[in-house]
Design a protein around this motif. Sequence first.
Motif, PDB file in Angstrom:
ATOM      1  N   HIS A   1     -58.526  96.280  23.092  1.00  0.00           N
ATOM      2  CA  HIS A   1     -57.436  95.687  22.762  1.00  0.00           C
ATOM      3  C   HIS A   1     -57.401  94.571  21.560  1.00  0.00           C
ATOM      4  O   HIS A   1     -58.517  94.258  21.103  1.00  0.00           O
ATOM      5  N   GLY A   2     -56.227  94.341  20.874  1.00  0.00           N
ATOM      6  CA  GLY A   2     -56.213  93.554  19.576  1.00  0.00           C
ATOM      7  C   GLY A   2     -56.610  91.929  20.143  1.00  0.00           C
ATOM      8  O   GLY A   2     -56.477  91.636  21.174  1.00  0.00           O
ATOM      9  N   PHE A   3     -57.163  91.412  18.907  1.00  0.00           N
ATOM     10  CA  PHE A   3     -57.549  89.990  19.193  1.00  0.00           C
ATOM     11  C   PHE A   3     -57.516  89.356  17.795  1.00  0.00           C
ATOM     12  O   PHE A   3     -57.911  89.888  16.938  1.00  0.00           O
ATOM     13  N   GLU A   4     -57.563  87.999  17.843  1.00  0.00           N
ATOM     14  CA  GLU A   4     -57.770  87.114  16.605  1.00  0.00           C
ATOM     15  C   GLU A   4     -58.723  85.944  17.087  1.00  0.00           C
ATOM     16  O   GLU A   4     -58.284  85.218  17.971  1.00  0.00           O
ATOM     17  N   VAL A   5     -59.530  86.109  15.957  1.00  0.00           N
ATOM     18  CA  VAL A   5     -60.554  84.474  16.250  1.00  0.00           C
ATOM     19  C   VAL A   5     -60.247  83.767  14.912  1.00  0.00           C
ATOM     20  O   VAL A   5     -60.179  84.090  13.897  1.00  0.00           O
ATOM     21  N   ILE A   6     -60.012  82.307  15.455  1.00  0.00           N
ATOM     22  CA  ILE A   6     -59.365  81.180  14.589  1.00  0.00           C
ATOM     23  C   ILE A   6     -60.385  80.222  14.454  1.00  0.00           C
ATOM     24  O   ILE A   6     -60.627  79.519  15.117  1.00  0.00           O
ATOM     25  N   ASP A   7     -61.014  80.137  13.039  1.00  0.00           N
ATOM     26  CA  ASP A   7     -61.919  79.158  12.849  1.00  0.00           C
ATOM     27  C   ASP A   7     -63.111  79.095  13.670  1.00  0.00           C
ATOM     28  O   ASP A   7     -63.640  77.826  13.745  1.00  0.00           O
ATOM     29  N   ASP A   8     -63.427  80.079  14.346  1.00  0.00           N
ATOM     30  CA  ASP A   8     -64.493  80.207  15.289  1.00  0.00           C
ATOM     31  C   ASP A   8     -64.058  79.055  16.312  1.00  0.00           C
ATOM     32  O   ASP A   8     -65.222  78.514  17.148  1.00  0.00           O
ATOM     33  N   GLY A   9     -63.128  78.722  16.776  1.00  0.00           N
ATOM     34  CA  GLY A   9     -62.721  77.723  17.550  1.00  0.00           C
ATOM     35  C   GLY A   9     -61.636  78.126  18.705  1.00  0.00           C
ATOM     36  O   GLY A   9     -61.556  77.738  19.655  1.00  0.00           O
ATOM     37  N   ARG A  10     -60.771  79.187  18.482  1.00  0.00           N
ATOM     38  CA  ARG A  10     -59.772  79.692  19.348  1.00  0.00           C
ATOM     39  C   ARG A  10     -59.658  81.291  19.093  1.00  0.00           C
ATOM     40  O   ARG A  10     -59.877  81.785  18.014  1.00  0.00           O
ATOM     41  N   VAL A  11     -59.283  81.737  20.194  1.00  0.00           N
ATOM     42  CA  VAL A  11     -59.165  83.095  20.298  1.00  0.00           C
ATOM     43  C   VAL A  11     -57.758  83.256  20.771  1.00  0.00           C
ATOM     44  O   VAL A  11     -57.316  82.974  21.911  1.00  0.00           O
ATOM     45  N   VAL A  12     -57.010  84.440  20.373  1.00  0.00           N
ATOM     46  CA  VAL A  12     -55.569  84.807  20.783  1.00  0.00           C
ATOM     47  C   VAL A  12     -55.913  86.189  21.116  1.00  0.00           C
ATOM     48  O   VAL A  12     -56.420  87.124  20.369  1.00  0.00           O
ATOM     49  N   ILE A  13     -55.861  86.595  22.466  1.00  0.00           N
ATOM     50  CA  ILE A  13     -55.814  88.087  23.002  1.00  0.00           C
ATOM     51  C   ILE A  13     -54.385  88.669  23.245  1.00  0.00           C
ATOM     52  O   ILE A  13     -53.662  88.120  23.877  1.00  0.00           O
ATOM     53  N   ASP A  14     -54.411  89.672  22.800  1.00  0.00           N
ATOM     54  CA  ASP A  14     -53.111  90.529  22.904  1.00  0.00           C
ATOM     55  C   ASP A  14     -53.217  91.493  24.218  1.00  0.00           C
ATOM     56  O   ASP A  14     -54.084  92.324  24.230  1.00  0.00           O
ATOM     57  N   VAL A  15     -51.988  91.261  25.215  1.00  0.00           N
ATOM     58  CA  VAL A  15     -52.084  92.018  26.149  1.00  0.00           C
ATOM     59  C   VAL A  15     -50.519  92.493  26.079  1.00  0.00           C
ATOM     60  O   VAL A  15     -49.627  92.017  25.517  1.00  0.00           O
ATOM     61  N   LEU A  16     -49.967  93.540  26.858  1.00  0.00           N
ATOM     62  CA  LEU A  16     -48.718  94.039  26.905  1.00  0.00           C
ATOM     63  C   LEU A  16     -47.672  92.956  27.302  1.00  0.00           C
ATOM     64  O   LEU A  16     -46.776  92.880  26.678  1.00  0.00           O
ATOM     65  N   ASN A  17     -47.912  92.152  28.068  1.00  0.00           N
ATOM     66  CA  ASN A  17     -46.885  91.432  28.604  1.00  0.00           C
ATOM     67  C   ASN A  17     -47.073  89.753  28.287  1.00  0.00           C
ATOM     68  O   ASN A  17     -46.117  88.864  28.674  1.00  0.00           O
ATOM     69  N   THR A  18     -47.818  89.451  27.203  1.00  0.00           N
ATOM     70  CA  THR A  18     -48.129  88.167  27.059  1.00  0.00           C
ATOM     71  C   THR A  18     -49.163  88.022  25.656  1.00  0.00           C
ATOM     72  O   THR A  18     -49.752  89.102  25.393  1.00  0.00           O
ATOM     73  N   SER A  19     -49.514  86.904  25.301  1.00  0.00           N
ATOM     74  CA  SER A  19     -50.486  86.567  24.604  1.00  0.00           C
ATOM     75  C   SER A  19     -51.584  85.502  25.307  1.00  0.00           C
ATOM     76  O   SER A  19     -50.995  84.584  25.910  1.00  0.00           O
ATOM     77  N   ILE A  20     -53.043  85.790  25.413  1.00  0.00           N
ATOM     78  CA  ILE A  20     -53.874  84.943  25.984  1.00  0.00           C
ATOM     79  C   ILE A  20     -54.581  84.123  25.086  1.00  0.00           C
ATOM     80  O   ILE A  20     -55.114  84.712  23.931  1.00  0.00           O
ATOM     81  N   ILE A  21     -54.594  82.605  25.231  1.00  0.00           N
ATOM     82  CA  ILE A  21     -55.143  81.945  24.432  1.00  0.00           C
ATOM     83  C   ILE A  21     -56.293  80.993  24.916  1.00  0.00           C
ATOM     84  O   ILE A  21     -56.184  80.747  25.947  1.00  0.00           O
TER      85      ILE A  21
END
Length: 291
Positions: A230-250
């Motif tokens: 699955h896709g994901f995004e790491v922001i400033d090595d302090g937060r992560v956004v994880i992509d799933v079908l029905n939402t985004s998990i932070i």
Amino acid sequence: MSSEPLSANGGSTSAPVGVVLHRLRTEAGITGQQLGQMVRMSQSKISRIETGAVTVSPRDAGRLARALGASPETIAWVTEQAELSQNRLTDMRSATGSIIVSGRSVASTESGGREFRVFQPVVVVGLAQTAEYARAVLLGVHDARRAAFPDLGEIVVAEAVSARVRRQEVLNNPDCRFFFVMTESVLSNAIVAPEFMLAQIKRLQQLADRPNVELKIIPTAGSWSILHLHGFEVIDDGRVVIDVLNTSIITSGSQDVTLYRHAFDELDHSATGEIRPILESYRRHYLKQLY
């Protein structure tokens, strides 16, 4: 695992970290302003921590407890609880399933960020999508969610596309750095007509030429050092956004951030920065479909 802390009168507590810190400060007879001066923290931040308006970091929780003369057991407890609190995943889905709400949550999380590491295995990274490509992606997510939320209206797709395009303005900030990793299959997944895929490929090349953007692709014939689905995004090595079908998990939990930063580094290691030949190959592929 450390035991729960004891208040001055010997009673145990299972209260939130902020409440425990407030109790410790009150029992010590110290004002919020005085405590702020002791730990070089604003009185307003201490107040937000105590009331639970913000999540206190493990480091700050330990600092405050030590400054208040707490026992080693209590210091260990508040630090551990702060860590556990941060490691909780925050589900950003709305009661209506709206893609607009999810997009706003991600935009808020990205706000103020300076380094963005994004991996996508199926579609082009959101910050790199053209408007037509973004419309197809968001419409697909919207239609999928209608299985659970049949009353979702079509108008929200146009608004979500506009919001995604506005988010891309951060790419113009020279103080921000972007590290994008995608699989080659992203280019073969023709989710829009050939002419729009050509525009998307051109957009990727333009971004790759920017000094603050590093774009890499994991070749289909390449080997993966870590398998990620699955896709994901790491922001400033302090937060992560994880992509799933029905939402985004932070999440901002240090363990989660460490895990996903490691995953990104492994995926980055599997990718190549020599993307021109790959992009050119798919450019010719979609040109042939037009003529």
